[in-house]
Structures are given as structure tokens and as C-alpha cells.
Design a protein around this motif. Structure first.
Motif, PDB file in Angstrom:
ATOM      1  N   LEU A 104       0.711  -0.979  -0.022  1.00  0.00           N
ATOM      2  CA  LEU A 104       0.031   0.085   0.010  1.00  0.00           C
ATOM      3  C   LEU A 104       0.740   1.405  -0.002  1.00  0.00           C
ATOM      4  N   ALA A 105       2.069   1.186   0.696  1.00  0.00           N
ATOM      5  CA  ALA A 105       2.869   2.346   0.701  1.00  0.00           C
ATOM      6  C   ALA A 105       3.329   2.781  -0.584  1.00  0.00           C
ATOM      7  N   THR A 106       3.749   1.548  -1.436  1.00  0.00           N
ATOM      8  CA  THR A 106       4.364   1.926  -2.782  1.00  0.00           C
ATOM      9  C   THR A 106       3.245   2.396  -3.670  1.00  0.00           C
ATOM     10  N   LEU A 107       2.113   1.913  -3.578  1.00  0.00           N
ATOM     11  CA  LEU A 107       0.940   2.359  -4.253  1.00  0.00           C
ATOM     12  C   LEU A 107       0.679   3.977  -3.996  1.00  0.00           C
ATOM     13  N   ALA A 108       0.907   4.384  -2.617  1.00  0.00           N
ATOM     14  CA  ALA A 108       0.729   5.418  -2.212  1.00  0.00           C
ATOM     15  C   ALA A 108       1.930   6.400  -3.038  1.00  0.00           C
ATOM     16  N   SER A 109       3.023   5.793  -3.038  1.00  0.00           N
ATOM     17  CA  SER A 109       4.092   6.590  -3.692  1.00  0.00           C
ATOM     18  C   SER A 109       3.748   6.767  -5.085  1.00  0.00           C
ATOM     19  N   GLY A 110       3.023   6.162  -5.834  1.00  0.00           N
ATOM     20  CA  GLY A 110       2.707   6.326  -7.166  1.00  0.00           C
ATOM     21  C   GLY A 110       1.465   7.380  -7.379  1.00  0.00           C
ATOM     22  N   LEU A 111       0.568   7.208  -6.256  1.00  0.00           N
ATOM     23  CA  LEU A 111      -0.279   8.385  -6.493  1.00  0.00           C
ATOM     24  C   LEU A 111       0.245   9.721  -6.363  1.00  0.00           C
ATOM     25  N   ILE A 112       1.208   9.768  -5.134  1.00  0.00           N
ATOM     26  CA  ILE A 112       1.948  11.252  -4.926  1.00  0.00           C
ATOM     27  C   ILE A 112       2.582  11.262  -6.274  1.00  0.00           C
ATOM     28  N   ALA A 113       3.252  10.503  -7.060  1.00  0.00           N
ATOM     29  CA  ALA A 113       4.026  10.844  -8.090  1.00  0.00           C
ATOM     30  C   ALA A 113       3.182  11.689  -8.996  1.00  0.00           C
ATOM     31  N   LEU A 115       0.287  13.263  -8.322  1.00  0.00           N
ATOM     32  CA  LEU A 115      -0.295  14.587  -8.129  1.00  0.00           C
ATOM     33  C   LEU A 115       0.963  15.526  -8.353  1.00  0.00           C
ATOM     34  N   LEU A 116       1.962  15.268  -8.212  1.00  0.00           N
ATOM     35  CA  LEU A 116       3.192  16.028  -8.341  1.00  0.00           C
ATOM     36  C   LEU A 116       3.591  16.345  -9.829  1.00  0.00           C
ATOM     37  N   THR A 117       3.255  15.511 -10.480  1.00  0.00           N
ATOM     38  CA  THR A 117       3.752  15.642 -12.272  1.00  0.00           C
ATOM     39  C   THR A 117       2.414  15.561 -13.155  1.00  0.00           C
ATOM     40  N   GLY A 118       1.418  15.198 -12.735  1.00  0.00           N
ATOM     41  CA  GLY A 118       0.342  14.801 -13.420  1.00  0.00           C
ATOM     42  C   GLY A 118       0.563  13.802 -14.847  1.00  0.00           C
ATOM     43  N   LEU A 232       9.817   7.674 -19.488  1.00  0.00           N
ATOM     44  CA  LEU A 232      10.461   7.278 -20.734  1.00  0.00           C
ATOM     45  C   LEU A 232       9.339   7.129 -21.748  1.00  0.00           C
ATOM     46  N   ALA A 233       8.186   6.165 -21.527  1.00  0.00           N
ATOM     47  CA  ALA A 233       7.266   6.024 -22.251  1.00  0.00           C
ATOM     48  C   ALA A 233       6.337   7.209 -22.716  1.00  0.00           C
ATOM     49  N   VAL A 234       5.811   7.857 -21.526  1.00  0.00           N
ATOM     50  CA  VAL A 234       5.103   8.967 -21.762  1.00  0.00           C
ATOM     51  C   VAL A 234       5.648  10.187 -22.461  1.00  0.00           C
TER      52      VAL A 234
END
Length: 349
Positions: A104-113, A115-118, A232-234
Motif C-alpha cells: 500500500l505504501a508503494t501504491l501511495a508513492s505512485g499516487l503522490i507522483a 499529484l506532483l507531475t500529472g 520514458l514512455a510518456v
């Protein structure tokens, strides 16, 4: 050569900072050892002496002393990785953070990323899934899940001296090569920076294993690797989304096969065992064929063998980075090679 106002000297400074803190953590373990040492008991323990597993702190040190251009490049990513690193680091100190909570903590990191970058993945060249990803919430969750998967995959393979660090270097090197080929200097320099940190860490970790990444370091570097793959992909429409997937091919395949194996054996998917490919190489090859070597060197000997396999999907990614069908075929071929090697090791006589 200077890119984004950041020179080779900055890379060297970042690497040197990581090296200095890594050495300091080794020499000061008498003071922090009661909290940080990884003992030798457990089905996934192959080292012979208690060893500090807080190497993630050494990797963070580079950002603490980084000049402005490098801090701006890494800052948002490190901020996003804080929950993944924090959960892993607390596990290193307390041994009481569940696999579910760390996931769950790693998933939260993805969500924060996000929010920071879109930034999100909006297509993966899979029929049906691409339609679903046109819905923004699905794209955000899928991207967070994909990055969390890579973070957990790196933690899974972090079991032998130099193994995770070498695989990270291979994946970062392949993505850096692709970024250079398409002219993306930002992702290229990001790969070079993370590669410099891992190279410095490996000087202490390989071959004698004086310091481990630990869960905190593995989750953090896995997250950074996964988010770099997304960028890299985006950022580059000419690069197939399957290319960065193949760059991370070995840890991803190890995770998928482990999940399938544990399900087939009616075991919890998060429950540790000693049946990973790298574990079998140690049990079936290194420990038997290198009996005259010290236990430390037998441990380290596993990593170059696994690195050689990790180079297979990474090389295919570099060769066919803009050809999705070829990359899909390469992923299946890499999975077949993995399955053949695994079957040979399980039927070893």
C-alpha cells in the motif's frame, strides 16, 4: 559534456556522497546495529554474518548535498518515494511492517507522483485495456500499480550481494540508451544520476556484502526505476511502452513467476520462500560447484549469472524500442528462457 546545467562533476559528487555514507554506515554499526543489522535466519537469508540493511540512507545522502539542478530533477521523485522508503525503512528497523502495508505504501508513492507531475500511462498496446485507460481514474490507478509492481519486484530480487544493484544498473543503462537514441536528455540524465548512486553503493555491497539496500532502499530504488520507465514512455511517443517494461524484464518476470508458483502451491503470494531463480542458482550451482570458495564469494557468484539473464530482455528493449510487436515477442521469449532455466534448475541432479 553538460546536460540541463549538470556536469559530470555533479554525478561524481553524488556518487561520492553515497560512497562516503555507505562506508560510514559500515564502520558505525556498533552504534546502530541493534536496530539495523539483518540476521542470518530465514528462508531468504544467504549471508553469513549480521549486516546493516539501511543502505537506502546512503542513496538519500546524494540528494541532501546535490546542487540545485540535480535537486530539482530528483526532488519530486524522491518526495513521491518517501512513503515506499518509509515503510521499508521502518520494516528494516522493527521487522513488523506487513507485506500488505508495504504494498500500500508503494501504491501511495505512485499516487503522490501523479499529484506532483500529472503523468500517467494512457495506453499499453493491449486491446481493451487501452480503452479503460482513457478514463483518467483508471489510468492513475494503473500507473500507480505498475510502478508499485516494479518497486516490489526489486525488493524480491534483493537477496544476494550485488544482485539488485546490478539489475538496476542494467535496467537504467538500457533506458538511458533509449533516451539518448530519441534525444530525451532529461530521462538520460536521470538514468545516469541513479546509475552513479548505484555504482557507488555496489562498491560496498559487491562482492563482500558489507551493506544491504534493505527494504527501504530496494523500495525506493525500485520506485525510482519504475517512475523513470513511465517517464520514458510518456515523454516519448516514439518509444513503445513495452520497451521500458523489457528494460525491467528480469525483476518483472521473477515477480510474475513467483506469484504463479505460490498460487499453484497454495501459498500466500507475499510469503517468502527460497524458490526464486536466484535462490536456486545459489543452491544448485554456486554452493555445489564453488565449494572451495568462501561463503561470501559463493553468495556474490550468483549475481553475475543472473545479470547475464537480465541483459537479455534489456538488450531486446534497446534493439526494438519502437517496435511493439517485436517487444511483445521479446517479452514472451524472455519468459520462455526464464521458464527453461527454472525447470532445468528444479530438475538438477
Amino acid at each position: 559534456m553538460v546536460m540541463l546545467g549538470i556536469s559530470f562533476a555533479v554525478l561524481a559528487t553524488a556518487g561520492l556522497s553515497t560512497l562516503i555514507v555507505s562506508v560510514a554506515l559500515c564502520f558505525t554499526q556498533r552504534w546502530h546495529g541493534r536496530f539495523s543489522l539483518d540476521d542470518t535466519h530465514g528462508v531468504q537469508k544467504f549471508h553469513t554474518a549480521p549486516t546493516p540493511r539501511i543502505g537506502g540512507l546512503a542513496l538519500l545522502a546524494a540528494w541532501a548535498v546535490a546542487p540545485a539542478p540535480l535537486a530539482q530533477l530528483l526532488g519530486p521523485m524522491l518526495l513521491a518515494s518517501s512513503t515506499a522508503f518509509g515503510a521499508g525503512f521502518i520494516e528494516n528497523l522493527t521487522k513488523h511492517v506487513s507485506v500488505r502495508d508495504r504494498l500500500l505504501a508503494t501504491l501511495a508513492s505512485g499516487l503522490i507522483a501523479f499529484l506532483l507531475t500529472g503523468v500517467t500511462l494512457t495506453h499499453v498496446a493491449v486491446w481493451g485495456l487501452d480503452t479503460l485507460l482513457t478514463w483518467a481514474p483508471a489510468a492513475v490507478l494503473f500507473t500507480a500499480f505498475a510502478v508499485a509492481g516494479v518497486a516490489n519486484a526489486i525488493n524480491i530480487i534483493d537477496g544476494f550481494h550485488g544482485l539488485a544493484g546490478g539489475v538496476l544498473l542494467i535496467a537504467l543503462g538500457a533506458m538511458g540508451w533509449i533516451a539518448a537514441a530519441v534525444g530525451d536528455s532529461t530521462v538520460l540524465y536521470l538514468c545516469l544520476t541513479l546509475g552513479a548512486l548505484m555504482t557507488a553503493f555496489l562498491l560496498v555491497n559487491f562482492p563482500y556484502g558489507k551493506l544491504f539496500l534493505g527494504d527501504g532502499g530496494a523500495y525506493m530504488m525500485g520506485f525510482l526505476l519504475g517512475w523513470t520507465a513511465v517517464l520514458l514512455a510518456v515523454r516519448n511517443p516514439g518509444v513503445s511502452v513495452w520497451a521500458p517494461l523489457l528494460c525491467c524484464g528480469y525483476p518483472v518476470l521473477e515477480t510474475l513467476f513467483s506469484m504463479a508458483r505460490r498460487r499453484a502451491r497454495a501459498r500466500l503470494t507475499g510469503q517468502p520462500d527460497h524458490l526464486h531463480l536466484h535462490s536456486l542458482i545459489h543452491l544448485r550451482l554456486s554452493r555445489r560447484k564453488l565449494r572451495h570458495w568462501s561463503p561470501n564469494l559463493r553468495n556474490a557468484a550468483v549475481s553475475p549469472l543472473v545479470w547475464s539473464y537480465a541483459l537479455l530482455p534489456a538488450t531486446l528493449a534497446m534493439l526494438f524500442y519502437d517496435d511493439t510487436p517485436a517487444l511483445m515477442a521479446g517479452f514472451l521469449f524472455s519468459a520462455l528462457v526464464y521458464a527453461c532455466c527454472y525447470t532445468r534448475l528444479t530438475h538438477f541432479r
